[in-house]
Write a protein that holds these residues in place. Structure first.
Motif, mmCIF file in Angstrom:
data_model
loop_
_atom_site.group_PDB
_atom_site.id
_atom_site.type_symbol
_atom_site.label_atom_id
_atom_site.label_comp_id
_atom_site.label_asym_id
_atom_site.label_seq_id
_atom_site.Cartn_x
_atom_site.Cartn_y
_atom_site.Cartn_z
ATOM 1 N N GLU A 23 42.566 44.950 33.696
ATOM 2 C CA GLU A 23 42.372 43.274 33.107
ATOM 3 C C GLU A 23 42.102 42.499 34.361
ATOM 4 O O GLU A 23 41.085 41.630 34.209
ATOM 5 N N ARG A 24 43.025 42.312 35.331
ATOM 6 C CA ARG A 24 42.873 41.486 36.264
ATOM 7 C C ARG A 24 41.780 41.481 37.149
ATOM 8 O O ARG A 24 40.981 40.786 37.186
ATOM 9 N N ARG A 26 39.051 42.914 35.949
ATOM 10 C CA ARG A 26 37.765 42.664 35.112
ATOM 11 C C ARG A 26 37.538 41.100 35.243
ATOM 12 O O ARG A 26 36.467 40.532 35.441
ATOM 13 N N LEU A 27 38.625 40.411 35.068
ATOM 14 C CA LEU A 27 38.722 38.641 34.836
ATOM 15 C C LEU A 27 38.264 37.989 36.370
ATOM 16 O O LEU A 27 37.324 37.160 36.460
ATOM 17 N N VAL A 30 34.430 38.900 36.795
ATOM 18 C CA VAL A 30 33.701 37.647 36.062
ATOM 19 C C VAL A 30 33.433 36.518 36.737
ATOM 20 O O VAL A 30 32.397 36.151 36.956
ATOM 21 N N HIS A 31 34.488 36.211 37.478
ATOM 22 C CA HIS A 31 34.346 34.853 38.168
ATOM 23 C C HIS A 31 33.691 35.138 39.498
ATOM 24 O O HIS A 31 32.652 34.356 39.848
ATOM 25 N N VAL A 66 39.037 29.480 31.750
ATOM 26 C CA VAL A 66 38.929 30.663 32.516
ATOM 27 C C VAL A 66 37.529 31.491 32.006
ATOM 28 O O VAL A 66 36.967 31.251 30.691
ATOM 29 N N ASP A 68 35.246 34.686 30.793
ATOM 30 C CA ASP A 68 35.521 36.106 30.190
ATOM 31 C C ASP A 68 34.431 36.489 29.715
ATOM 32 O O ASP A 68 33.131 35.860 29.723
ATOM 33 N N GLN A 69 34.261 38.047 29.818
ATOM 34 C CA GLN A 69 33.004 38.604 29.413
ATOM 35 C C GLN A 69 33.434 39.625 28.236
ATOM 36 O O GLN A 69 34.291 40.620 28.429
ATOM 37 N N LYS A 77 36.553 30.234 28.248
ATOM 38 C CA LYS A 77 37.651 30.240 27.402
ATOM 39 C C LYS A 77 38.485 29.258 27.836
ATOM 40 O O LYS A 77 38.853 28.984 28.881
#
Lengths: 97, 264
Positions: A23-24, A26-27, A30-31, A66, A68-69, A77
């Protein structure tokens, strides 16, 4: 603790740092891929706050934005904790127009 | 006409040099003419991993500066006479070679060798751009950690904008037991996120340290799981379809015992 240990011995995934990592990552990506600098994100956050402040008082310290995708779409979001709604906003809008 | 492959990663310490040494040695063991180039100028290590550190006379900067001919700087491997190393300079910095000089060097070597494998320095500075300048294709090495995969993603982006499309991924230091316990990202997590083709998975293997201590690549060791993984990767580079190793297998006591006794 004990349950976690037993689950580990039995090979069940009691600990889930794998999910955290995924999860971390992935985020963060995205950034990174959006090439959005922290400076830019902060500017956006302050501008948003200025607009929202006309209608309600928010807890700026807990205000989060933030990227997100989901599927192929990148989304912005936000989480905006509200302290108080401004009752006088209609009056102010009337006055200003 | 040979093929030029650059081994890169972004993050340091994920196993670029080990990967370069092992893939090169595995390809050489199949009779191909191989040259390894260390482009980590100022921090050379490929010579040590290959066990050739005492044979260095000239280095890559001597070649590009015209202090010696290319052939004089090439070091023949101890084990395979068709395997050579072009070492990095240890006393210069990464600006000592230009991308154009790398391209010329690669073009010249392509005539005489089947594969030219370039060990890229960590980072995304000039050294990275020098290393990839002459390459036909790229291998990206990562480990199953957030920091390493993040850097791999950045590198994949930079490779693609430098016209090195479709880089291939190697996941190194993979620990199946930690994945089973839910404490390490799985192969598919990483491949999905990075959206690139997987070239191979190399599991964590203590024998890598032993092999580096001795200056003998792990592919020379027939009981090393990492060595086996690299041999398979080398066959895939040649275009063969080779299944991934059964990573579960190597952790049972019985299988360890069988492997020790040479039964599998």
């Amino acid at each position: 603790m004990l349950l976690e240990y037993i689950n580990r011995v039995l090979g069940k995934a009691a600990s889930s740092s794998r999910i955290h990592a995924r999860e971390r990552l992935r985020l963060v990506l995205v950034h990174d891929r959006a090439k959005m600098s922290p400076y830019f994100m902060n500017q956006l956050k302050e501008d948003l706050n200025n607009v929202i402040a006309r209608y309600m008082v928010i807890d700026f310290d807990k205000f989060e934005i933030v990227l997100d995708q989901s599927d192929k779409v990148v989304e912005l979001k936000t989480s905006v904790p509200i302290k108080k709604i401004r009752r006088d906003y209609m009056d102010r809008i009337k006055r200003s127009s | 006409m040979g093929e030029i492959i650059v081994v890169t990663s972004g993050k340091g310490g994920v196993g670029k040099t080990t990967t370069t040494a092992n893939i090169g040695t595995a390809l050489a063991s199949e009779g191909l003419r191989i040259i390894l180039i260390d482009t980590d100028i100022g921090l050379r290590n490929l010579d040590v991993v290959m066990g050739l550190e005492n044979r260095i006379v000239y280095d890559i900067v001597d070649v590009t500066n015209g202090n010696c001919r290319l052939k004089q700087a090439l070091i023949k491997d101890k084990r395979f006479e068709n395997l050579y190393l072009l070492p990095a300079a240890q006393t210069k910095d990464k600006s000592a070679v230009s991308p154009e000089e790398m391209e010329d060097l690669c073009r010249e070597l392509k005539e005489d060798y089947d594969y030219i494998i370039i060990d890229c320095p960590a980072g995304i500075e000039q050294g990275f751009y020098n290393a990839i300048a002459g390459a036909d294709q790229a291998i990206v090495v990562t480990t199953p950690e957030v920091s390493a995969v993040r850097d791999a993603d950045r590198i994949i982006g930079l490779l693609e904008s430098s016209d090195l499309r479709n880089p291939k991924l190697i996941i190194n230091r993979f620990r199946p037991r930690m994945v089973r316990q839910g404490d390490m990202m799985d192969i598919e997590d990483i491949v999905d996120i990075l959206a690139v083709d997987l070239l191979g998975v190399v599991q964590e293997d203590d024998r890598i340290i032993v092999s580096t201590n001795r200056g003998e690549p792990a592919v020379m060791n027939l009981i090393s799981p990492a060595g086996e993984a690299y041999r398979r990767i080398a066959r895939r580079i040649r275009g063969e379809e080779v299944p991934l190793m059964n990573l579960e297998e190597s952790y049972g006591i019985m299988n360890r015992l069988r492997r020790f006794m040479g039964l599998c």
